[in-house]
Design an enzyme around this catalytic site. Structure first.
Site, PDB file in Angstrom:
ATOM      1  NE  ARG A 147     -13.016  -1.665   2.360  1.00 41.50           N
ATOM      2  CZ  ARG A 147     -12.093  -1.889   3.310  1.00 41.50           C
ATOM      3  NH1 ARG A 147     -12.429  -2.464   4.457  1.00 41.50           N
ATOM      4  NH2 ARG A 147     -10.836  -1.562   3.106  1.00 41.50           N
ATOM      5  CE1 TYR A 159     -10.795   0.380   6.198  1.00 39.58           C
ATOM      6  CE2 TYR A 159      -8.776  -0.496   7.166  1.00 39.58           C
ATOM      7  CZ  TYR A 159      -9.950  -0.692   6.461  1.00 39.58           C
ATOM      8  OH  TYR A 159     -10.275  -1.929   6.023  1.00 39.58           O
ATOM      9  CG  ASP A 210     -14.334  -0.757   7.499  1.00 41.48           C
ATOM     10  OD1 ASP A 210     -13.594  -1.761   7.490  1.00 41.48           O
ATOM     11  OD2 ASP A 210     -14.826  -0.271   8.539  1.00 41.48           O
ATOM     12  CG  HIS A 212     -11.087   0.627  10.334  1.00 39.87           C
ATOM     13  ND1 HIS A 212     -10.065   0.618  11.241  1.00 39.87           N
ATOM     14  CD2 HIS A 212     -11.055  -0.560   9.726  1.00 39.87           C
ATOM     15  CE1 HIS A 212      -9.412  -0.532  11.171  1.00 39.87           C
ATOM     16  NE2 HIS A 212      -9.991  -1.272  10.257  1.00 39.87           N
ATOM     17  CD  GLU A 236     -16.413  -3.415   7.767  1.00 46.30           C
ATOM     18  OE1 GLU A 236     -16.449  -3.403   6.527  1.00 46.30           O
ATOM     19  OE2 GLU A 236     -15.515  -3.983   8.406  1.00 46.30           O
ATOM     20  CD  GLU A 262     -12.958  -5.564  10.807  1.00 45.89           C
ATOM     21  OE1 GLU A 262     -13.554  -5.563   9.707  1.00 45.89           O
ATOM     22  OE2 GLU A 262     -11.810  -5.119  10.947  1.00 45.89           O
ATOM     23  NE  ARG A 283     -17.074  -6.614   8.330  1.00 41.74           N
ATOM     24  CZ  ARG A 283     -16.190  -7.141   7.488  1.00 41.74           C
ATOM     25  NH1 ARG A 283     -16.559  -8.099   6.667  1.00 41.74           N
ATOM     26  NH2 ARG A 283     -14.938  -6.729   7.471  1.00 41.74           N
ATOM     27  CD  GLU A 339     -13.100  -7.808   4.421  1.00 43.61           C
ATOM     28  OE1 GLU A 339     -13.549  -8.155   5.525  1.00 43.61           O
ATOM     29  OE2 GLU A 339     -12.330  -6.858   4.280  1.00 43.61           O
ATOM     30  CD1 TRP A 402      -5.082   3.073  11.958  1.00 40.29           C
ATOM     31  CD2 TRP A 402      -5.792   0.953  12.096  1.00 40.29           C
ATOM     32  NE1 TRP A 402      -4.855   2.483  10.761  1.00 40.29           N
ATOM     33  CE2 TRP A 402      -5.271   1.184  10.799  1.00 40.29           C
ATOM     34  CE3 TRP A 402      -6.309  -0.310  12.403  1.00 40.29           C
ATOM     35  CZ2 TRP A 402      -5.240   0.192   9.811  1.00 40.29           C
ATOM     36  CZ3 TRP A 402      -6.290  -1.292  11.430  1.00 40.29           C
ATOM     37  CH2 TRP A 402      -5.746  -1.014  10.163  1.00 40.29           C
TER      38      TRP A 402
HETATM   39  C1  CS2 Z   1     -10.858  -4.171   7.821  1.00 40.06           C
HETATM   40  C2  CS2 Z   1      -9.675  -5.022   8.143  1.00 40.06           C
HETATM   41  O1  CS2 Z   1     -11.339  -5.790   6.188  1.00 40.06           O
HETATM   42  C3  CS2 Z   1     -11.824  -4.939   6.940  1.00 40.06           C
HETATM   43  O2  CS2 Z   1     -13.015  -4.652   7.023  1.00 40.06           O
HETATM   44  O3  CS2 Z   1     -11.513  -3.647   8.916  1.00 40.06           O
HETATM   45  O4  CS2 Z   1      -8.802  -4.919   7.073  1.00 40.06           O
HETATM   46  C4  CS2 Z   1      -8.920  -4.669   9.407  1.00 40.06           C
HETATM   47  O5  CS2 Z   1      -8.422  -3.360   9.307  1.00 40.06           O
HETATM   48  C5  CS2 Z   1      -7.785  -5.654   9.592  1.00 40.06           C
HETATM   49  O6  CS2 Z   1      -8.315  -6.956   9.556  1.00 40.06           O
HETATM   50  C6  CS2 Z   1      -7.071  -5.418  10.905  1.00 40.06           C
HETATM   51  O7  CS2 Z   1      -6.101  -6.417  11.090  1.00 40.06           O
HETATM   52 MG    MG Z   2     -13.556  -3.559   8.669  1.00 40.50          MG
END
Ligand code: CS2
Ligand code: MG
Length: 402
Positions: A147, A159, A210, A212, A236, A262, A283, A339, A402
């Site tokens: 990634r 991020y 990502d 995010h 993502e 996620e 995810r 991941e 965020w």
């Molecule tokens: C992120 C995470 O790993 C990822 O794809 O989206 O690091 C996420 O920011 C954290 O798990 C938040 O606690």
């Molecule tokens: Mg993520």
């Protein structure tokens, strides 16, 4: 066999973790991860005040009935705190089941379907050049999938890119930090990042990215189209996923594969996304998705619609969840990718585990159960300290995702 006791271990070896330990009257215990980044004590309290009293005396083999009891019996359903707590119980019970049957959990999920679990690493850099170098570094470590995230000219932080040289850990102690965001700067920047990465590494490595949760559907459609020449393995969390239909617009505009989930905690967060084939990878993690019991069902549902798994595996999911993810990933048929954000040395010292990384793949090991344990004495040396994930604002100060 009966559940005799259950305890919660809260520790902070580099970052906060909440671990559930369930003990039986036959001397076998199981572990479950109950960590919810930035809301850890809410899950600990849900477990100690509301779930643990209902577990004592039950047969730990009854994973289905106990899961249904905890999910339906609460009346109030779903949500990240509830499902992380239920997930911790479920994973601990599968750990016990594997130990009692003297077999690794993956054998209870159908046995090995592949030799190893394909994983992806996190590469990042404050600049495109640094990010490219970090992708190359991870390829040299044997990763077949990486990634890439980079800093964005004009933004102080973004991020996925650590401040300074330390590894990326977004949760910070004290009150939430604030960052600034511009989707326009990000949209102009990101295709240039992947142009440079592909020029440096060629086509033989999977590249992921990502977003995010930060774009609107039309912005994500624009980005997906502009990234098509770079053949990403996935893009993502392009948009916040409360509106599942928002992904329809993205899907209609681009062939860049989409991954999300996620932050999901039940199938109902993803039902339309999967059934309409608006995504390519789901995810959801075993800790936040409610455990092995629902995740196996979700994976089977996803398989009907060509959707594969891509479980979340950041450092804020403990080694108990990483172990669970590897047992899950080596067994289920529609596995996609896992991941892999390696935990800190202190974390690995507290959570001793059998799993290992080698040449782009991870292996769960063959120990009965999950093959992970916690050193409670050492854990007590790392006391919990409240930490928060950052807050994000647009350049004009409007609060955003965020
Ligand atoms: C992120 C995470 O790993 C990822 O794809 O989206 O690091 C996420 O920011 C954290 O798990 C938040 O606690
Ligand atoms: Mg993520």
């Amino acid at each position: 066999m009966k559940i005799q006791n259950a305890s919660i271990i809260i520790c902070s070896p580099g970052r906060n973790f909440v671990t559930l330990k369930i003990e039986t009257d036959e001397g076998i215990h199981g572990l479950g991860d109950a960590t919810l980044n930035g809301r850890e004590l809410a899950v600990a309290s849900y477990l100690s005040e509301h779930l643990i009293p209902c577990l004592i005396g039950r047969d730990p083999f009854q994973t289905e009935d106990i899961w249904q009891y905890l999910y339906r019996g609460a009346y109030w359903r779903r949500g990240p705190v509830t499902m992380a707590a239920i997930g911790a119980v479920d994973v601990a019970l599968w750990d016990i089941k594997g130990k009692a049957l003297n077999t690794p959990v993956y054998n209870l999920l159908g046995g090995k379907s592949r030799k190893g679990v394909l994983v992806y690493a996190h590469a990042h850099g404050a600049t495109v050049e640094e990010a490219v170098d970090d992708v190359v570094r991870h390829i040299d470590l044997g990763y077949l999938a990486v990634r890439a995230q980079s800093g964005i000219l004009g933004l102080e932080s973004t991020y996925g890119v650590p401040k300074g040289l330390q590894s990326y850990e977004p949760a910070e102690r004290g009150l939430p930090s604030e960052s600034r965001w511009s989707s326009e700067l990000y949209l102009r920047h990101t295709p240039k990042l992947f142009q440079k990465v592909r020029e440096a590494v060629g086509e033989n490595v999977h590249l992921l990215h990502d977003c995010h949760h930060r774009l609107t559907p039309i912005e994500a459609a624009r980005l997906g189209k502009e990234l098509e020449p770079f053949h990403l393995f996935w893009l993502e969390d392009p948009v916040p996923a409360e509106l599942q239909d928002g992904f329809k617009l993205i899907r209609e505009q681009t062939t860049t594969p989409i991954a999300t989930g996620e932050v999901f905690n039940t199938i109902w967060d993803a039902h339309d996304l999967i059934q309409q084939q608006w995504i390519d990878y789901i995810r959801m993690s075993i800790v936040h998705g409610g455990g092995f019991t629902p995740l196996k069902k979700i994976a089977d549902f996803a398989a009907l619609y060509h959707v594969r798994t891509g479980c979340h595996g950041a450092t804020d999911l403990s080694p108990v969840t990483m172990a669970a993810a590897l047992h899950f990933g080596i067994a289920i048929h529609n596995f996609g990718i896992q991941e892999h954000m390696p935990h800190s040395a202190e974390t690995d010292e507290v959570f001793r585990h059998q799993y290992r990384y080698e040449a782009g793949y991870m292996y769960p090991g063959n120990a009965p159960g999950l093959g992970v344990d916690i050193d409670e004495k050492l854990a007590s040396k790392y006391p919990y300290q409240r930490a928060y994930l950052p807050i994000n604002r647009k350049l004009d100060g409007t609060l955003t995702d965020w």
